[in-house]
Design a protein around this motif. Sequence first.
Motif, PDB file in Angstrom:
ATOM      1  N   TYR A  75       0.896  -1.307  -0.162  1.00 34.00           N
ATOM      2  CA  TYR A  75      -0.009  -0.179  -0.148  1.00 34.00           C
ATOM      3  C   TYR A  75       1.048   1.200  -0.018  1.00 34.00           C
ATOM      4  CZ  TYR A  75      -3.968  -2.928   0.181  1.00 34.00           C
ATOM      5  OH  TYR A  75      -5.057  -4.023  -0.094  1.00 34.00           O
ATOM      6  N   LYS A  76       2.085   1.278   0.690  1.00 36.30           N
ATOM      7  CA  LYS A  76       2.882   2.404   0.294  1.00 36.30           C
ATOM      8  C   LYS A  76       3.313   2.563  -1.208  1.00 36.30           C
ATOM      9  CE  LYS A  76       7.280   4.102   2.223  1.00 36.30           C
ATOM     10  NZ  LYS A  76       7.734   4.690   0.872  1.00 36.30           N
ATOM     11  N   LYS A  77       3.389   1.598  -2.011  1.00 35.13           N
ATOM     12  CA  LYS A  77       3.628   1.738  -3.538  1.00 35.13           C
ATOM     13  C   LYS A  77       2.360   2.024  -3.895  1.00 35.13           C
ATOM     14  CE  LYS A  77       5.394  -0.808  -7.290  1.00 35.13           C
ATOM     15  NZ  LYS A  77       6.043  -1.951  -7.722  1.00 35.13           N
ATOM     16  N   LYS A  78       1.329   1.465  -3.693  1.00 35.08           N
ATOM     17  CA  LYS A  78       0.097   1.864  -4.536  1.00 35.08           C
ATOM     18  C   LYS A  78      -0.468   3.220  -4.215  1.00 35.08           C
ATOM     19  CE  LYS A  78      -4.554  -0.405  -4.857  1.00 35.08           C
ATOM     20  NZ  LYS A  78      -5.364  -1.554  -4.685  1.00 35.08           N
ATOM     21  N   TRP A  79      -0.275   3.738  -3.041  1.00 35.52           N
ATOM     22  CA  TRP A  79      -0.735   4.979  -2.497  1.00 35.52           C
ATOM     23  C   TRP A  79       0.314   5.998  -2.683  1.00 35.52           C
ATOM     24  CZ3 TRP A  79      -4.041   2.730   2.090  1.00 35.52           C
ATOM     25  CH2 TRP A  79      -5.076   2.171   1.750  1.00 35.52           C
ATOM     26  N   ASP A  80       1.584   5.706  -2.769  1.00 34.57           N
ATOM     27  CA  ASP A  80       2.645   6.473  -2.722  1.00 34.57           C
ATOM     28  C   ASP A  80       2.655   7.316  -1.334  1.00 34.57           C
ATOM     29  OD1 ASP A  80       4.731   7.907  -3.357  1.00 34.57           O
ATOM     30  OD2 ASP A  80       3.884   9.679  -4.183  1.00 34.57           O
ATOM     31  N   HIS A 129      -7.234   0.380   6.963  1.00 33.43           N
ATOM     32  CA  HIS A 129      -8.047   1.171   7.552  1.00 33.43           C
ATOM     33  C   HIS A 129      -6.943   2.321   8.125  1.00 33.43           C
ATOM     34  CE1 HIS A 129     -11.525   2.869   9.793  1.00 33.43           C
ATOM     35  NE2 HIS A 129     -10.497   3.076  10.720  1.00 33.43           N
ATOM     36  N   GLU A 130      -6.059   1.656   8.937  1.00 37.64           N
ATOM     37  CA  GLU A 130      -4.946   2.505   9.853  1.00 37.64           C
ATOM     38  C   GLU A 130      -4.128   3.238   8.898  1.00 37.64           C
ATOM     39  OE1 GLU A 130      -5.790   3.424  12.945  1.00 37.64           O
ATOM     40  OE2 GLU A 130      -7.391   1.781  13.390  1.00 37.64           O
ATOM     41  N   TYR A 131      -3.624   2.592   7.846  1.00 39.03           N
ATOM     42  CA  TYR A 131      -2.650   3.294   7.109  1.00 39.03           C
ATOM     43  C   TYR A 131      -3.271   4.298   6.230  1.00 39.03           C
ATOM     44  CZ  TYR A 131       1.525   3.829   4.247  1.00 39.03           C
ATOM     45  OH  TYR A 131       2.714   4.356   3.503  1.00 39.03           O
ATOM     46  N   HIS A 132      -4.635   4.149   5.931  1.00 41.04           N
ATOM     47  CA  HIS A 132      -5.362   5.326   5.147  1.00 41.04           C
ATOM     48  C   HIS A 132      -5.355   6.303   5.773  1.00 41.04           C
ATOM     49  CE1 HIS A 132      -8.496   6.888   2.748  1.00 41.04           C
ATOM     50  NE2 HIS A 132      -8.147   6.248   1.876  1.00 41.04           N
ATOM     51  N   HIS A 133      -5.781   6.571   7.122  1.00 44.98           N
ATOM     52  CA  HIS A 133      -5.561   7.452   8.182  1.00 44.98           C
ATOM     53  C   HIS A 133      -4.303   8.342   7.911  1.00 44.98           C
ATOM     54  CE1 HIS A 133      -9.345   6.391   9.698  1.00 44.98           C
ATOM     55  NE2 HIS A 133      -9.027   5.931  10.741  1.00 44.98           N
ATOM     56  N   VAL A 134      -3.039   7.568   8.030  1.00 44.32           N
ATOM     57  CA  VAL A 134      -1.779   8.038   8.146  1.00 44.32           C
ATOM     58  C   VAL A 134      -1.721   8.846   6.700  1.00 44.32           C
ATOM     59  CG1 VAL A 134       0.679   7.633   7.987  1.00 44.32           C
ATOM     60  CG2 VAL A 134      -0.852   6.165   9.458  1.00 44.32           C
ATOM     61  N   CYS A 135      -2.010   8.222   5.607  1.00 45.11           N
ATOM     62  CA  CYS A 135      -1.946   8.901   4.207  1.00 45.11           C
ATOM     63  C   CYS A 135      -2.616  10.240   4.314  1.00 45.11           C
ATOM     64  CB  CYS A 135      -2.164   7.849   3.028  1.00 45.11           C
ATOM     65  SG  CYS A 135      -1.171   6.548   2.935  1.00 45.11           S
ATOM     66  N   LYS A 236     -16.348   9.712  -9.680  1.00 48.92           N
ATOM     67  CA  LYS A 236     -15.238   8.412  -9.885  1.00 48.92           C
ATOM     68  C   LYS A 236     -13.926   9.069  -9.433  1.00 48.92           C
ATOM     69  CE  LYS A 236     -17.837   5.005 -10.564  1.00 48.92           C
ATOM     70  NZ  LYS A 236     -18.300   4.366  -9.531  1.00 48.92           N
ATOM     71  N   GLN A 237     -13.192   8.478  -8.509  1.00 44.93           N
ATOM     72  CA  GLN A 237     -11.807   9.171  -8.008  1.00 44.93           C
ATOM     73  C   GLN A 237     -10.788   8.074  -8.168  1.00 44.93           C
ATOM     74  OE1 GLN A 237     -11.382  12.797  -6.863  1.00 44.93           O
ATOM     75  NE2 GLN A 237     -13.483  13.332  -6.935  1.00 44.93           N
ATOM     76  N   THR A 238      -9.782   8.613  -8.187  1.00 42.37           N
ATOM     77  CA  THR A 238      -8.538   7.678  -8.071  1.00 42.37           C
ATOM     78  C   THR A 238      -8.328   7.241  -6.420  1.00 42.37           C
ATOM     79  OG1 THR A 238      -6.853   8.945  -8.056  1.00 42.37           O
ATOM     80  CG2 THR A 238      -7.479   8.082 -10.289  1.00 42.37           C
ATOM     81  N   ALA A 239      -7.700   6.106  -5.923  1.00 37.37           N
ATOM     82  CA  ALA A 239      -7.541   6.079  -4.734  1.00 37.37           C
ATOM     83  C   ALA A 239      -6.722   7.241  -4.212  1.00 37.37           C
ATOM     84  CB  ALA A 239      -6.800   4.730  -4.314  1.00 37.37           C
ATOM     85  N   LYS A 240      -5.649   7.583  -4.877  1.00 31.55           N
ATOM     86  CA  LYS A 240      -4.996   8.710  -4.306  1.00 31.55           C
ATOM     87  C   LYS A 240      -5.463   9.896  -4.058  1.00 31.55           C
ATOM     88  CE  LYS A 240      -0.355   6.949  -6.126  1.00 31.55           C
ATOM     89  NZ  LYS A 240       0.499   7.319  -7.285  1.00 31.55           N
ATOM     90  N   MET A 241      -6.263  10.206  -5.006  1.00 32.84           N
ATOM     91  CA  MET A 241      -7.329  11.461  -4.643  1.00 32.84           C
ATOM     92  C   MET A 241      -7.976  11.325  -3.415  1.00 32.84           C
ATOM     93  SD  MET A 241      -8.394  11.846  -8.750  1.00 32.84           S
ATOM     94  CE  MET A 241      -9.411  13.401  -8.689  1.00 32.84           C
TER      95      MET A 241
END
Length: 251
Positions: A75-80, A129-135, A236-241
């Motif tokens: 997920y670090k790679k996927k979400w930068d 869930h938790e890493y999404h918060h961090v990002c 529709k939005q990308t995950a990073k957005m």
Amino acid sequence: MGIINTKKWLEEHFYEPTSICENMKASFDGDDSHNIYRYLNGFGMYKPSRRSKQTFEKMKELETWNKVERFYKKYKKKWDGPDVPIYLFPFQMTWRGDENKSGVSFPNQLFLFVGEVTDDKELEALFIHEYHHVCRMHCLKKPIEDYTLLDSIIMEGLAEFAVKENCGKAYNASWCHLYEEEEVKQFWEKELKEHLDVKKTETKHDQLLYGHGRYPRMIGYNTGFYLVNSYFQKKKQTAKMQFTIKSEAFL
């Protein structure tokens, strides 16, 4: 950074969690290790007991640290995403009903408290869930004390939306499905919408987010999931957005 070798700390000081917390003083601005432990225990970190020792042994047997390391890289790679330390400890099994895992996130670190989780997808859902918060915190660059109730409910909704996207609806937290749409709308009108600017530091924030006192259980979390899902049905939005959309956009 990534996964910190808390396994070693636990093997050496399992029955002295405050000694373990000495290792984390720098990331808590030099706070006292007793305060750090009390704080983390409030989010689900284990209390030393025979049962929690069994949980620790099970975590080792299931190679929980290696699995979380894989999720982190993915997920670090996927979400930068940002490079942060990740601390794993056994979960306090008597802490919250039938739950078997929890976590707490900061812009600069992440804690996961894991019970006897044998389903890897369930573990992945917790990490997401938790890493999404961090990002999101990392992208919003907003002091934690300035977060409002709206920020919090949207953050929880987005994290579970990411779980749904990556693991499937079956792995969403139980609070996502506690209420019917009509109940959410009624609660929104009667209680929530007048208090969206309440700051994280105010008592009312947690009352409405978690559903304490007279409020329905986990109502803020549930409403966040409802708002985010409604939003993404239309746009529709990308995950990073997802990490940069302002909370107000979901209204």
